[in-house]
Motif scaffolding. Sequence first.
Motif, PDB file in Angstrom:
ATOM      1  N   TRP A  25       0.832  -1.219   0.000  1.00 39.07           N
ATOM      2  CA  TRP A  25       0.000   0.000   0.000  1.00 39.07           C
ATOM      3  C   TRP A  25       0.858   1.257   0.000  1.00 39.07           C
ATOM      4  N   TRP A  26       1.988   1.163  -0.738  1.00 41.32           N
ATOM      5  CA  TRP A  26       2.768   2.333  -1.155  1.00 41.32           C
ATOM      6  C   TRP A  26       3.639   2.923  -0.051  1.00 41.32           C
ATOM      7  N   VAL A  27       3.957   2.117   0.960  1.00 41.91           N
ATOM      8  CA  VAL A  27       4.690   2.692   2.103  1.00 41.91           C
ATOM      9  C   VAL A  27       6.157   2.288   2.194  1.00 41.91           C
ATOM     10  N   SER A  86      -0.990  10.213  12.994  1.00 41.45           N
ATOM     11  CA  SER A  86      -0.469   8.856  12.789  1.00 41.45           C
ATOM     12  C   SER A  86      -0.871   8.212  11.468  1.00 41.45           C
ATOM     13  N   ASP A  87      -1.796   8.787  10.751  1.00 40.72           N
ATOM     14  CA  ASP A  87      -2.191   8.164   9.476  1.00 40.72           C
ATOM     15  C   ASP A  87      -2.618   9.247   8.501  1.00 40.72           C
ATOM     16  N   GLY A  88      -2.763   8.831   7.256  1.00 43.02           N
ATOM     17  CA  GLY A  88      -3.036   9.801   6.204  1.00 43.02           C
ATOM     18  C   GLY A  88      -4.351  10.536   6.394  1.00 43.02           C
ATOM     19  N   ALA A  89      -5.410   9.786   6.714  1.00 43.15           N
ATOM     20  CA  ALA A  89      -6.723  10.430   6.836  1.00 43.15           C
ATOM     21  C   ALA A  89      -6.700  11.487   7.934  1.00 43.15           C
ATOM     22  N   SER A  90      -5.994  11.205   9.031  1.00 45.34           N
ATOM     23  CA  SER A  90      -5.917  12.207  10.114  1.00 45.34           C
ATOM     24  C   SER A  90      -5.183  13.458   9.641  1.00 45.34           C
ATOM     25  N   ALA A  91      -4.161  13.266   8.818  1.00 42.24           N
ATOM     26  CA  ALA A  91      -3.444  14.440   8.292  1.00 42.24           C
ATOM     27  C   ALA A  91      -4.393  15.279   7.441  1.00 42.24           C
ATOM     28  N   VAL A  92      -5.213  14.610   6.646  1.00 41.70           N
ATOM     29  CA  VAL A  92      -6.172  15.349   5.805  1.00 41.70           C
ATOM     30  C   VAL A  92      -7.160  16.111   6.690  1.00 41.70           C
ATOM     31  N   GLU A  93      -7.667  15.436   7.716  1.00 41.71           N
ATOM     32  CA  GLU A  93      -8.593  16.109   8.647  1.00 41.71           C
ATOM     33  C   GLU A  93      -7.937  17.369   9.221  1.00 41.71           C
ATOM     34  N   GLY A 150     -10.904  12.081  -6.778  1.00 44.89           N
ATOM     35  CA  GLY A 150      -9.861  12.265  -5.766  1.00 44.89           C
ATOM     36  C   GLY A 150     -10.097  11.356  -4.568  1.00 44.89           C
ATOM     37  N   TYR A 151      -9.017  11.008  -3.890  1.00 42.00           N
ATOM     38  CA  TYR A 151      -9.127  10.141  -2.699  1.00 42.00           C
ATOM     39  C   TYR A 151      -8.283  10.736  -1.580  1.00 42.00           C
ATOM     40  N   HIS A 152      -8.878  10.864  -0.394  1.00 40.35           N
ATOM     41  CA  HIS A 152      -8.126  11.464   0.710  1.00 40.35           C
ATOM     42  C   HIS A 152      -8.264  10.693   2.015  1.00 40.35           C
ATOM     43  N   GLY A 153      -8.875   9.535   1.992  1.00 40.95           N
ATOM     44  CA  GLY A 153      -8.949   8.726   3.214  1.00 40.95           C
ATOM     45  C   GLY A 153     -10.379   8.448   3.612  1.00 40.95           C
ATOM     46  N   GLU A 154     -10.527   7.698   4.699  1.00 39.42           N
ATOM     47  CA  GLU A 154     -11.827   7.092   5.019  1.00 39.42           C
ATOM     48  C   GLU A 154     -12.547   7.697   6.220  1.00 39.42           C
ATOM     49  N   LEU A 211      -6.091  18.540  -3.323  1.00 40.61           N
ATOM     50  CA  LEU A 211      -5.862  17.591  -4.419  1.00 40.61           C
ATOM     51  C   LEU A 211      -4.574  16.814  -4.222  1.00 40.61           C
ATOM     52  N   GLU A 212      -4.496  15.704  -4.953  1.00 41.21           N
ATOM     53  CA  GLU A 212      -3.293  14.867  -4.963  1.00 41.21           C
ATOM     54  C   GLU A 212      -2.453  15.309  -6.159  1.00 41.21           C
ATOM     55  N   PRO A 213      -1.297  15.904  -5.940  1.00 43.00           N
ATOM     56  CA  PRO A 213      -0.523  16.417  -7.068  1.00 43.00           C
ATOM     57  C   PRO A 213       0.108  15.328  -7.938  1.00 43.00           C
ATOM     58  N   LEU A 259      -2.171  20.339  -0.575  1.00 44.87           N
ATOM     59  CA  LEU A 259      -1.687  19.228  -1.400  1.00 44.87           C
ATOM     60  C   LEU A 259      -1.579  17.980  -0.542  1.00 44.87           C
ATOM     61  N   ASP A 260      -2.275  16.966  -0.974  1.00 46.59           N
ATOM     62  CA  ASP A 260      -2.246  15.679  -0.293  1.00 46.59           C
ATOM     63  C   ASP A 260      -1.154  14.841  -0.962  1.00 46.59           C
ATOM     64  N   GLU A 261       0.035  14.859  -0.340  1.00 47.59           N
ATOM     65  CA  GLU A 261       1.181  14.101  -0.889  1.00 47.59           C
ATOM     66  C   GLU A 261       1.392  12.808  -0.097  1.00 47.59           C
ATOM     67  N   ILE A 262       0.301  12.325   0.489  1.00 42.74           N
ATOM     68  CA  ILE A 262       0.396  11.118   1.315  1.00 42.74           C
ATOM     69  C   ILE A 262       0.898   9.934   0.490  1.00 42.74           C
ATOM     70  N   ALA A 263       0.421   9.825  -0.736  1.00 42.59           N
ATOM     71  CA  ALA A 263       0.878   8.724  -1.593  1.00 42.59           C
ATOM     72  C   ALA A 263       2.039   9.140  -2.489  1.00 42.59           C
ATOM     73  N   VAL A 264       2.019  10.377  -2.979  1.00 41.49           N
ATOM     74  CA  VAL A 264       3.007  10.762  -4.002  1.00 41.49           C
ATOM     75  C   VAL A 264       4.253  11.425  -3.427  1.00 41.49           C
ATOM     76  N   SER A 322       2.496  11.148   4.639  1.00 47.09           N
ATOM     77  CA  SER A 322       2.378   9.986   5.535  1.00 47.09           C
ATOM     78  C   SER A 322       3.022   8.803   4.822  1.00 47.09           C
ATOM     79  N   LYS A 323       2.391   7.663   4.820  1.00 44.38           N
ATOM     80  CA  LYS A 323       2.845   6.461   4.108  1.00 44.38           C
ATOM     81  C   LYS A 323       4.365   6.277   4.153  1.00 44.38           C
ATOM     82  N   GLY A 324       5.082   6.747   3.108  1.00 43.34           N
ATOM     83  CA  GLY A 324       6.517   6.465   2.994  1.00 43.34           C
ATOM     84  C   GLY A 324       7.399   7.206   3.972  1.00 43.34           C
TER      85      GLY A 324
HETATM   86  C1  LIG Z   1      -3.736  10.458  -1.412  1.00 42.54           C
HETATM   87  C2  LIG Z   1      -4.134   9.768  -0.157  1.00 42.54           C
HETATM   88  N1  LIG Z   1      -4.608  10.507   0.856  1.00 42.54           N
HETATM   89  C3  LIG Z   1      -4.967   9.949   2.027  1.00 42.54           C
HETATM   90  C4  LIG Z   1      -4.876   8.589   2.202  1.00 42.54           C
HETATM   91  C5  LIG Z   1      -5.305   7.996   3.505  1.00 42.54           C
HETATM   92  O1  LIG Z   1      -4.194   7.531   4.210  1.00 42.54           O
HETATM   93  P1  LIG Z   1      -4.407   6.447   5.376  1.00 42.54           P
HETATM   94  O2  LIG Z   1      -4.817   5.187   4.684  1.00 42.54           O
HETATM   95  O3  LIG Z   1      -3.068   6.341   6.030  1.00 42.54           O
HETATM   96  O4  LIG Z   1      -5.452   6.988   6.273  1.00 42.54           O
HETATM   97  C6  LIG Z   1      -4.407   7.787   1.168  1.00 42.54           C
HETATM   98  C7  LIG Z   1      -4.342   6.327   1.319  1.00 42.54           C
HETATM   99  O5  LIG Z   1      -4.181   5.583   0.386  1.00 42.54           O
HETATM  100  C8  LIG Z   1      -4.026   8.389  -0.053  1.00 42.54           C
HETATM  101  O6  LIG Z   1      -3.587   7.684  -1.091  1.00 42.54           O
END
Ligand SMILES: Cc1ncc(COP(=O)(O)O)c(C=O)c1O
Length: 446
Positions: free
Chosen positions: A59-61, A117-124, A151-155, A222-224, A256-261, A285-287
Amino acid sequence: MNSNSFPPLAQRSLQTVWHPCTQMQHHDHGVPLLAIKRASGAWLYDVDGNAYLDAISSWWVNLFGHSHPHLVQAISDQAQQLDHIMLCGLTHEPVVQLSERLAALSSHRLGHAFYASDGASAVEIALKLSVHYWRNQGQEHKHRFVGIAQGYHGETLGALAVTDVPLFRENYGAQLGQHYTAASPDLRQAHSPDEHPPVTAKALQSLEQILESHHDIAAVILEPLVQCAAGMQMHSPDYLRGVRELCDRYQVHLILDEIAVGCGRTGTFFACEQAGIWPDLLCLSKGITGGTLPLSVVLSSPTIYQGFYDSDLRRGFLHSHSYTGNPLACRAALATLDLFQQYPVYELQKTLAQALDEGLHTLKLHSPKMQHLRRCGVIWAFDLDTGPARYDHQGFARRFYRSALQQGLMLRPIGNTVYLMPGYLWGTQEVEHCLNGLGQLLREYA
Ligand SMILES: Cc1ncc(COP(=O)(O)O)c(C=O)c1O
């Protein structure tokens, strides 16, 4: 085949572990649940000793593969010195050093780091910072966001509200805030490279129309360069430059959501560097810990930070998580940044890119169903023509996953998009194994 044929550990897992992003019943109908015993470098080993190439960096980490000795040593040293303290009223060396190094990587344009601690929290956190900043400025009316189609930013509910993936959203519609969605700049809409500028211009026009007609917008998120979860939809750096200009013109933040990129995945440490722009808030986050420990961080511009700096408690950012700035995770992140200095990462990526580009283009010559072969940095993707639109893409993804495992390859297509997110240290053995496995899979799907 059903779950009774799984190894005992996988069967036990199905009794008590609720696995993420999974319809659990699918495992009872034969979708494999791998029971992994250990991992090393790019390889996962299951309880029966079978090896699988982790072609999506879990999952890209796992940027530098699994259990890299430098990361393992750093975490172990840190655990013996300071495991955890809260970050409210206390601080520690790893969190300070990490914040300093991240600020330096952004040329001090994003000099204030807020941890989770995780991507979704960073987005929040980024969304809340934006709204709260405007509120502190007396502009409470700015409270909505613009996301980008697919676009995807977490759950979590806030992150999901700016996510445009119906499969993830539809069960929670009533709980999600109402925001705006601009057209995607996905370059697959172009029939040739000549059509890239019009695709980009059209997406910018869509964003401008929204910004022009609504005055309640706090930020664009957005995810750049690559909308990853959408199926590795790639766009031009020109789009990012255009978005930055629009955000400035309409006085809204750019998140900019650079969690994956982020962390080098697109060929520069931050993806936005390729457009020569900086956002107001950037999520990583992630990597960032090389796939060892959960950590995320929101980097903020000085302007946003100053907007909270006040004698009034309520104008401060009162957000917190118990593990905010955890020393073990920060130390793992520092060790990951060390690896960017120890290895010629971007040179290695170029060598990897050449080998995989060549191999994938050769496969494409013999695989007419492979469409839109694309790459950004060390992300590759192609779409498989799986038949009429009503075809069950999710079903395809599960079957492809199972077939790939039989080739010793860990791949998880997104719908009908097959993608690779290799570790940065892949060598010839990994490249050959991956291409041979893909070749076999494509012959099966021909
Ligand atoms: C661009 C992007 N933002 C946010 C997230 C959410 O990160 P997390 O799964 O660590 O909550 C992801 C997860 O794949 C993601 O790709």
